[in-house]
Enzyme design. Structure first.
Site, short mmCIF file in Angstrom:
data_model
loop_
_atom_site.label_atom_id
_atom_site.label_comp_id
_atom_site.label_asym_id
_atom_site.label_seq_id
_atom_site.Cartn_x
_atom_site.Cartn_y
_atom_site.Cartn_z
N SER A 130 33.14 50.77 -5.02
CA SER A 130 32.45 51.91 -4.40
C SER A 130 31.18 51.43 -3.72
O SER A 130 30.20 51.05 -4.37
CB SER A 130 32.11 52.95 -5.48
N HIS A 171 36.12 51.98 -1.78
CA HIS A 171 35.96 53.41 -2.05
C HIS A 171 34.71 53.89 -1.31
O HIS A 171 33.62 53.33 -1.49
CB HIS A 171 35.82 53.60 -3.56
N ASP A 178 32.33 57.08 -0.60
CA ASP A 178 31.95 58.41 -1.08
C ASP A 178 31.31 59.22 0.03
O ASP A 178 30.22 58.88 0.50
CB ASP A 178 30.96 58.27 -2.24
N MET A 224 29.56 62.57 0.97
CA MET A 224 28.84 63.69 0.33
C MET A 224 28.08 64.50 1.38
O MET A 224 27.46 63.92 2.27
CB MET A 224 27.84 63.16 -0.70
N HIS A 233 36.59 59.46 -0.50
CA HIS A 233 36.47 60.48 -1.54
C HIS A 233 35.59 61.58 -0.95
O HIS A 233 34.38 61.40 -0.82
CB HIS A 233 35.86 59.83 -2.79
N MET A 275 33.54 64.51 -1.00
CA MET A 275 32.74 65.45 -1.79
C MET A 275 32.02 66.39 -0.82
O MET A 275 30.79 66.36 -0.66
CB MET A 275 31.75 64.67 -2.66
N MET A 309 37.67 62.54 -12.17
CA MET A 309 36.23 62.23 -12.24
C MET A 309 35.82 62.06 -13.70
O MET A 309 36.10 62.92 -14.54
CB MET A 309 35.39 63.35 -11.62
N ASP A 361 36.95 57.62 -11.64
CA ASP A 361 35.71 57.38 -10.89
C ASP A 361 34.51 57.92 -11.66
O ASP A 361 34.45 59.11 -11.96
CB ASP A 361 35.84 58.10 -9.54
#
Ligand code: DX5
Ligand code: ZN
Length: 276
Positions: free
Chosen positions: A59, A84, A86, A88, A117, A119, A188, A226
């Site tokens: 990540s 990975h 993220d 957001m 991912h 979010m 998660m 994760d």
């Protein structure tokens, strides 16, 4: 040509028609899977339904952004098999990170598949842009998708491998109807939004439950975990059945990233019921 196709497919009329008819441009999907497969064996494993290969999804949230290319190279040398990323938005989670330009910047500097991912409150609005930027896998949160089935169709339509993420408070059984559509489920093991949090053991039962469901339903989706997955927690998640292991702060550390990744993978493989 590929970009042109994506832009054309983005028109509302075509997307609507594709959703209604169920014609999700399998050909284009196959083309992207083939391209991604040639980048890395992870996606071959998906296609062959081999759930036993342990993947380290490093990540980048925990990396030194000023030296991102070096950090990625070190993780890859240490055995990371996925990156990975993220995403957001400051709404679904109380933090802001990256957009499609980050994926576009990563694409030429690594051969690893890019696992986005999402979010964000409205992932549907960003599917085309992330696909065009070069994302290979995309997971969306069950908690924000009013029409989860349609969102997954759109991820496939844009040539990415679809996953669904469940927060610690979300039951596995909310996914039963869509499990056959998925390449992976992301469990998660912290509340999303920040790296470096403490692992929540309640994730273990959920991973084990998914492992049983996969067997009972005759499916081959992968199980990703994760949050707080580190050298001292990785054995438990692998024993429960996880095979895509997201780790950020356990991997990225100046001068130690390669070694951290290697040691993490040694521990994970030692805990795997299938030795390869
Ligand atoms: C948290 C993110 C994670 C994060 C994990 O919301 O989804 O991917 O980077 O970080 P660590 O491994 O430090 O818990
Ligand atoms: Zn994540």
């Amino acid at each position: 040509m590929a970009c042109l196709l994506l832009k054309e497919q983005r028109t509302a009329g075509e997307l609507y028609a594709a959703c209604r008819t169920g014609d999700l441009s399998r050909l284009r999907h196959q083309e992207r899977v083939d391209a991604a497969t040639s980048r890395h064996s992870t996606l071959i494993n998906f296609q062959q339904g081999n759930n036993s290969v342990i993947e380290l999804a490093a990540s980048i949230l925990a990396s030194d952004f000023a030296h991102l290319a070096d950090e990625v190279a070190a993780a890859e040398r240490g055995g990371a098999t996925i990156l990975h990323v993220d995403i957001m938005d400051g709404h679904f989670v109380p933090n802001i990170t990256f957009g499609p330009p980050m994926v576009q910047a990563l694409r030429p500097i690594t051969t690893l598949p890019l696992d986005c991912h999402m979010m964000v409150e409205n992932p549907d609005a960003f599917i085309a842009d992330f696909a065009e930027a070069g994302a290979d896998l995309m997971s969306v949160h069950q908690e924000v998708c009013r029409h989860l089935h349609r969102t997954l169709q759109q991820i496939v339509h844009h040539g990415m491998l679809p996953g669904v993420v469940i927060n610690p408070a979300t039951p596995v059984d909310t996914l039963i109807e869509v499990l056959p559509m998925l390449h992976y489920v992301l469990v998660m093991s912290v509340n999303p939004g920040f790296g470096g949090q403490k692992f929540l053991p309640l994730a273990l039962d959920k991973i084990a439950h998914l492992t049983e469901l996969r067997e009972e339903m005759g499916l081959n989706f992968r199980i990703e975990v994760d949050g707080g997955v580190a050298h001292d927690t990785v054995a438990q998640v692998v024993e429960a059945g996880a095979d895509m292991l997201v780790a950020g702060s356990a991997i990225f550390s100046p001068g130690k990233t390669e070694q951290n990744a290697r040691e993490f993978l040694d521990l994970a493989r030692a805990a795997s019921p299938v030795q390869i």
